[in-house]
Scaffold this motif. Structure first.
Motif, PDB file in Angstrom:
ATOM      1  N   GLY A 104      13.736 -51.549 -44.233  1.00 16.36           N
ATOM      2  CA  GLY A 104      14.325 -50.215 -44.135  1.00 16.36           C
ATOM      3  C   GLY A 104      13.293 -49.106 -44.066  1.00 16.36           C
ATOM      4  N   GLU A 105      12.023 -49.455 -44.155  1.00 15.53           N
ATOM      5  CA  GLU A 105      10.937 -48.473 -44.103  1.00 15.53           C
ATOM      6  C   GLU A 105      10.658 -48.077 -42.648  1.00 15.53           C
ATOM      7  N   PRO A 106      10.106 -46.872 -42.443  1.00 16.92           N
ATOM      8  CA  PRO A 106       9.719 -46.477 -41.077  1.00 16.92           C
ATOM      9  C   PRO A 106       8.726 -47.469 -40.479  1.00 16.92           C
ATOM     10  N   ILE A 107       8.921 -47.795 -39.219  1.00 19.56           N
ATOM     11  CA  ILE A 107       8.037 -48.730 -38.524  1.00 19.56           C
ATOM     12  C   ILE A 107       6.693 -48.076 -38.235  1.00 19.56           C
ATOM     13  N   GLY A 108       6.707 -46.830 -37.909  1.00 22.58           N
ATOM     14  CA  GLY A 108       5.474 -46.108 -37.597  1.00 22.58           C
ATOM     15  C   GLY A 108       5.406 -45.768 -36.124  1.00 22.58           C
ATOM     16  N   LEU A 109       4.962 -44.554 -35.856  1.00 21.20           N
ATOM     17  CA  LEU A 109       4.943 -44.041 -34.491  1.00 21.20           C
ATOM     18  C   LEU A 109       4.010 -44.826 -33.578  1.00 21.20           C
ATOM     19  N   LYS A 110       2.833 -45.196 -34.075  1.00 22.72           N
ATOM     20  CA  LYS A 110       1.887 -45.943 -33.229  1.00 22.72           C
ATOM     21  C   LYS A 110       2.496 -47.264 -32.768  1.00 22.72           C
ATOM     22  N   ARG A 111       3.144 -47.964 -33.665  1.00 25.90           N
ATOM     23  CA  ARG A 111       3.766 -49.259 -33.311  1.00 25.90           C
ATOM     24  C   ARG A 111       4.913 -49.048 -32.327  1.00 25.90           C
ATOM     25  N   LEU A 112       5.720 -48.014 -32.558  1.00 29.54           N
ATOM     26  CA  LEU A 112       6.829 -47.734 -31.636  1.00 29.54           C
ATOM     27  C   LEU A 112       6.323 -47.331 -30.253  1.00 29.54           C
ATOM     28  N   MET A 113       5.233 -46.594 -30.222  1.00 29.03           N
ATOM     29  CA  MET A 113       4.662 -46.207 -28.925  1.00 29.03           C
ATOM     30  C   MET A 113       4.167 -47.449 -28.175  1.00 29.03           C
ATOM     31  N   ALA A 114       3.569 -48.378 -28.901  1.00 25.85           N
ATOM     32  CA  ALA A 114       3.054 -49.593 -28.274  1.00 25.85           C
ATOM     33  C   ALA A 114       4.184 -50.531 -27.860  1.00 25.85           C
ATOM     34  N   GLN A 115       5.228 -50.615 -28.667  1.00 24.10           N
ATOM     35  CA  GLN A 115       6.338 -51.538 -28.409  1.00 24.10           C
ATOM     36  C   GLN A 115       7.637 -50.893 -28.882  1.00 24.10           C
ATOM     37  N   PRO A 116       8.277 -50.091 -28.046  1.00 24.57           N
ATOM     38  CA  PRO A 116       9.479 -49.378 -28.484  1.00 24.57           C
ATOM     39  C   PRO A 116      10.683 -50.269 -28.790  1.00 24.57           C
ATOM     40  N   THR A 117      10.622 -51.530 -28.418  1.00 23.94           N
ATOM     41  CA  THR A 117      11.746 -52.427 -28.707  1.00 23.94           C
ATOM     42  C   THR A 117      11.619 -53.099 -30.070  1.00 23.94           C
ATOM     43  N   THR A 118      10.516 -52.883 -30.763  1.00 22.11           N
ATOM     44  CA  THR A 118      10.306 -53.561 -32.034  1.00 22.11           C
ATOM     45  C   THR A 118      11.329 -53.117 -33.074  1.00 22.11           C
ATOM     46  N   SER A 119      11.697 -54.043 -33.946  1.00 19.38           N
ATOM     47  CA  SER A 119      12.642 -53.731 -35.024  1.00 19.38           C
ATOM     48  C   SER A 119      12.034 -54.065 -36.386  1.00 19.38           C
ATOM     49  N   LEU A 120      10.754 -54.416 -36.384  1.00 18.26           N
ATOM     50  CA  LEU A 120      10.074 -54.790 -37.623  1.00 18.26           C
ATOM     51  C   LEU A 120       8.771 -54.014 -37.778  1.00 18.26           C
ATOM     52  N   SER A 121       8.459 -53.668 -39.011  1.00 14.00           N
ATOM     53  CA  SER A 121       7.151 -53.084 -39.282  1.00 14.00           C
ATOM     54  C   SER A 121       6.100 -54.179 -39.103  1.00 14.00           C
ATOM     55  N   ARG A 122       4.859 -53.766 -39.032  1.00 11.50           N
ATOM     56  CA  ARG A 122       3.775 -54.742 -38.863  1.00 11.50           C
ATOM     57  C   ARG A 122       3.753 -55.723 -40.031  1.00 11.50           C
ATOM     58  N   ASP A 123       3.900 -55.205 -41.249  1.00 13.07           N
ATOM     59  CA  ASP A 123       3.870 -56.074 -42.425  1.00 13.07           C
ATOM     60  C   ASP A 123       5.034 -57.070 -42.415  1.00 13.07           C
ATOM     61  N   ALA A 124       6.231 -56.598 -42.060  1.00 11.68           N
ATOM     62  CA  ALA A 124       7.395 -57.489 -42.018  1.00 11.68           C
ATOM     63  C   ALA A 124       7.238 -58.543 -40.922  1.00 11.68           C
ATOM     64  N   GLN A 125       6.670 -58.154 -39.780  1.00 14.25           N
ATOM     65  CA  GLN A 125       6.433 -59.109 -38.693  1.00 14.25           C
ATOM     66  C   GLN A 125       5.442 -60.183 -39.136  1.00 14.25           C
ATOM     67  N   GLU A 126       4.370 -59.766 -39.791  1.00 12.93           N
ATOM     68  CA  GLU A 126       3.382 -60.732 -40.269  1.00 12.93           C
ATOM     69  C   GLU A 126       3.977 -61.663 -41.316  1.00 12.93           C
ATOM     70  N   ALA A 127       4.828 -61.130 -42.196  1.00 14.94           N
ATOM     71  CA  ALA A 127       5.468 -61.969 -43.213  1.00 14.94           C
ATOM     72  C   ALA A 127       6.371 -63.017 -42.557  1.00 14.94           C
TER      73      ALA A 127
END
Length: 134
Positions: A104-127
């Motif tokens: 439920g945390e913000p994904i972050g603008l840099k990640r959204l700019m790189a991949q606007p279809t993402t639904s996971l934060s970097r930490d959640a994706q790595e987990a």
């Protein structure tokens, strides 16, 4: 509410996260992605049923089979990207775009700019990737 964007607009970390201008930017970007992917999918040849006839030598047959496999892989890739884009547009509509579906945390603008279809934060994706590797 319609938001007008300057032609050179790019979301910035100095702005409020997912303000109306940023949301409109991502909506336009995702709509363009959807149109581009739909166009790409429309020009990928549809698989031809194997009629059982084998023309040419084994090398020609192997080459044709490899080409069919690559077309299928490409078609599947585009379908997946198109589905992810459609899901991101739904999240944009329902207000969950830009927030991690796991935390439920913000994904972050840099990640959204790189991949606007993402639904996971970097930490959640790595987990998730760590759990899948076990």
């Amino acid at each position: 509410m319609t938001v007008e964007l300057p032609a050179d607009y790019k979301p910035s970390e100095t702005e409020e996260f997912l303000n109306p201008r940023q949301l409109e930017y991502f909506r336009q970007r995702l709509e363009k992605m959807r149109a581009d992917l739909s166009q790409e999918l429309s020009v990928i040849p549809h698989p031809k049923p194997d009629d059982g006839s084998r023309e040419g030598d084994q090398a020609d047959q192997a080459s044709a089979e490899t080409e069919r496999d690559l077309e299928q892989i490409n078609r599947d890739r585009v379908r997946i990207l198109l589905r992810q884009t459609e899901q991101a547009l739904v999240r944009l509509q329902n207000g969950s775009f830009g927030y991690c579906e796991d935390t439920g945390e913000p994904i972050g603008l840099k990640r959204l700019m790189a991949q606007p279809t993402t639904s996971l934060s970097r930490d959640a994706q790595e987990a998730r990737e760590r759990r899948a590797a076990r």
